[in-house]
Design a protein around this motif. Structure first.
Motif, mmCIF file in Angstrom:
data_model
loop_
_atom_site.group_PDB
_atom_site.id
_atom_site.type_symbol
_atom_site.label_atom_id
_atom_site.label_comp_id
_atom_site.label_asym_id
_atom_site.label_seq_id
_atom_site.Cartn_x
_atom_site.Cartn_y
_atom_site.Cartn_z
ATOM 1 N N LEU A 93 34.112 41.635 40.238
ATOM 2 C CA LEU A 93 34.523 41.925 41.615
ATOM 3 C C LEU A 93 35.062 43.341 41.732
ATOM 4 O O LEU A 93 34.735 44.074 42.687
ATOM 5 C CB LEU A 93 35.592 40.916 42.048
ATOM 6 N N GLU A 94 35.864 43.754 40.768
ATOM 7 C CA GLU A 94 36.415 45.115 40.809
ATOM 8 C C GLU A 94 35.309 46.155 40.686
ATOM 9 O O GLU A 94 35.309 47.168 41.395
ATOM 10 C CB GLU A 94 37.435 45.296 39.692
ATOM 11 N N LEU A 138 36.900 38.443 38.217
ATOM 12 C CA LEU A 138 37.700 39.539 38.772
ATOM 13 C C LEU A 138 37.187 40.895 38.299
ATOM 14 O O LEU A 138 37.194 41.876 39.054
ATOM 15 C CB LEU A 138 39.170 39.366 38.384
ATOM 16 N N ALA A 139 36.751 40.960 37.024
ATOM 17 C CA ALA A 139 36.217 42.228 36.518
ATOM 18 C C ALA A 139 34.951 42.625 37.270
ATOM 19 O O ALA A 139 34.792 43.790 37.676
ATOM 20 C CB ALA A 139 35.941 42.108 35.021
ATOM 21 N N ARG A 159 49.482 48.559 38.271
ATOM 22 C CA ARG A 159 48.514 49.136 37.342
ATOM 23 C C ARG A 159 49.059 50.414 36.746
ATOM 24 O O ARG A 159 48.864 50.720 35.583
ATOM 25 C CB ARG A 159 47.207 49.390 38.087
ATOM 26 N N THR A 197 39.151 35.785 34.968
ATOM 27 C CA THR A 197 39.167 37.169 34.492
ATOM 28 C C THR A 197 37.799 37.830 34.604
ATOM 29 O O THR A 197 37.684 38.968 35.073
ATOM 30 C CB THR A 197 39.630 37.206 33.027
ATOM 31 N N ALA A 217 39.118 48.082 46.069
ATOM 32 C CA ALA A 217 39.089 47.299 44.830
ATOM 33 C C ALA A 217 40.410 46.578 44.604
ATOM 34 O O ALA A 217 40.433 45.412 44.185
ATOM 35 C CB ALA A 217 38.764 48.214 43.650
ATOM 36 N N ASP A 218 41.524 47.249 44.869
ATOM 37 C CA ASP A 218 42.836 46.614 44.692
ATOM 38 C C ASP A 218 43.008 45.429 45.632
ATOM 39 O O ASP A 218 43.489 44.362 45.238
ATOM 40 C CB ASP A 218 43.950 47.639 44.925
ATOM 41 N N GLY A 223 40.897 38.011 45.270
ATOM 42 C CA GLY A 223 40.247 37.196 44.256
ATOM 43 C C GLY A 223 41.238 36.352 43.472
ATOM 44 O O GLY A 223 40.992 35.170 43.205
ATOM 45 N N ARG A 224 42.378 36.947 43.131
ATOM 46 C CA ARG A 224 43.407 36.171 42.434
ATOM 47 C C ARG A 224 43.947 35.067 43.335
ATOM 48 O O ARG A 224 44.199 33.950 42.887
ATOM 49 C CB ARG A 224 44.533 37.092 41.967
ATOM 50 N N CYS A 258 40.709 42.550 44.490
ATOM 51 C CA CYS A 258 41.233 41.838 43.321
ATOM 52 C C CYS A 258 42.416 40.956 43.706
ATOM 53 O O CYS A 258 42.579 39.847 43.178
ATOM 54 C CB CYS A 258 41.636 42.824 42.236
#
Length: 433
Positions: free
Chosen positions: A292-293, A289-290, A432, A286, A272-273, A279-280, A276
């Motif tokens: 996607l996570e 990305l949510a 995070r 936003t 997931a990290d 993705g960025r 993301c």
């Protein structure tokens, strides 16, 4: 931007101190409203904080024309001064709270400083457009009761909203290198403009309504017409609670494969990290990305259907047909959990790039292509660690394998993005934490 806001506030305070406060009672009422509104904040998607009542009160003061039929003369600099003093007053309650290591005072919180700078500049812009025209008599040709005056206020409020969205997008963009950086400016601006149709439109409408109603009922318009916005905040808090429950459900499902021994510890979080970060790099907003996570955290749920676990949970090393079967089974489980349907669709298409860039059911979602690369990257790194290969060498080997399948097995843009960010998802994890 912080320096510009500080300089603007210093100039406004100096100017007001020299010439005195126009309509002190009105200035005090708006100061109290903005300060109280800043103390009642909500958290929007993307971990963005907003103070709707404070923002609406500041906008209303910037657009304030006649008050109970009597013209006002507070001007642009007093609007900035009142807003700045109210923002500072809102930080004072933090002094009375006991200090704790996990609690930062507002002045030490970058998000709160960004919000204060943005508020000052956006409100200053709105006042600079409206107040000179109003005080110069150019607005007198519009009757306050007529549609032309309302249209003029709407135009100024819309410009102020666009200014605020642009400033917010600029503040969210971090040009520092690495996967922990913020979103690209177009994606950040798209997110901010999209938020204008939510709580943003309510803030603008309330600010305009208060400024118009004050012309008829006076200062009673402040508490009277800000109450609906306060009720809207309650609804947003409930929506935030629903999102938190969804997050807990997703976290539980993500850990199920680890607890059952199907995947290595921390695999879902690492994927997931990395996803993301990619993705960025590729400019996702936003909301994207949510989703996607969520999909990346649950991408291995289909492995629970296997009789025997895959060695090290490395699905990227399985035949294409088996990968697709696991992805479809995981999607069926996810579709019954109440998470957004896009998450299940992304997981269902995870293995489709094996058949080509478009798959068999139409174009493969970008999120699915990102997760496929992120998952393969972590599987290859895990295999390299199992052979005793060093971290740096293992990353190079994994990237080389992905490049061999670039454009055929793995999406070329995603592989190139991984090469740029270096696959260092641990940076995001540390940020995070």
């Amino acid at each position: 931007m912080h320096a510009a806001a500080a300089a603007l506030l210093a100039f406004a305070l100096g100017a007001v101190a020299l010439r005195g406060i126009a309509e002190p009672r009105v200035a005090l009422a708006f100061t109290v409203l903005i300060a109280l509104g800043e103390c009642v904040r909500i958290t929007l998607p993307g971990d963005r904080e907003q103070a709707p009542i404070g923002a609406a009160g500041a906008l209303a003061y910037a657009l304030l024309g006649p008050l109970r039929g009597v013209p006002t003369a507070h001007g642009t600099v007093q609007v900035v001064a009142v807003t700045g003093v109210a923002l500072l007053l809102a930080w004072l309650p933090a002094l009375a709270l006991p200090r704790r290591p996990d609690r930062r005072p507002p002045w030490a919180d970058p998000a709160r400083r960004d919000s204060a700078a943005r508020r000052l500049l956006a409100v200053g812009f709105a006042a600079a457009v409206f107040q000179p025209l109003y005080n110069g008599g150019l607005v007198d040709r519009f009757s306050p009761e007529g549609p032309a005056y309302g249209a003029f206020l709407t135009a100024v409020a819309a410009l102020a909203a666009l200014c605020d969205a642009t400033l917010a997008a600029l503040l969210r963009c971090d040009l520092a290198a690495g996967p922990a950086r913020g979103p690209r400016f177009p994606a950040a601006l798209e997110d901010e403009l999209r938020s204008l149709f939510g709580i943003g439109s309510a803030i603008v409408a309330t600010g305009m309504l208060v400024s118009l109603a004050a012309g008829e009922v006076g200062l009673w318009a402040l508490p009277l017409f800000c109450t609906p916005l306060l009720l809207a905040q309650v609804s947003f808090r409930r929506a935030a609670a629903v999102r938190a429950t969804t997050g807990q459900t997703i976290a539980s499902l993500a850990r199920a494969t680890e607890v059952a021994g199907y995947t290595p510890h921390g695999h879902a979080r690492r994927v997931a990290d990395t996803a993301c970060a990619l993705g960025r790099e590729l400019g996702l907003g936003t909301r994207e990305l949510a989703l996607l996570e969520y999909a990346a955290l649950m991408h291995d749920v289909g492995q629970l259907s296997l009789v025997e676990p895959v060695p090290d949970g490395a699905t990227a090393l399985l035949p294409c047909a088996e990968q697709q079967r696991i992805a479809r089974l995981g999607s069926e489980v996810i579709s019954r959990t109440g998470v957004p349907r896009q998450v299940a669709e992304q997981v269902a298409r995870l293995a489709d790039p094996c058949a080509g860039p478009s798959g068999g059911d139409g174009p493969v979602p970008l999120a699915a292509r990102i997760i496929r690369v992120a998952n393969a990257h972590d599987d290859l790194l895990t295999a390299a660690r199992g052979r005793g290969v060093g971290e740096a060498v293992g990353r190079l080997e994994a990237l080389e394998v992905l490049r061999l399948g670039r454009g055929r097995v793995y999406d070329a843009r995603v592989v190139d993005a991984l090469a740029r960010v270096g696959g260092q998802a641990r940076v995001v994890g540390q940020a995070r934490g």
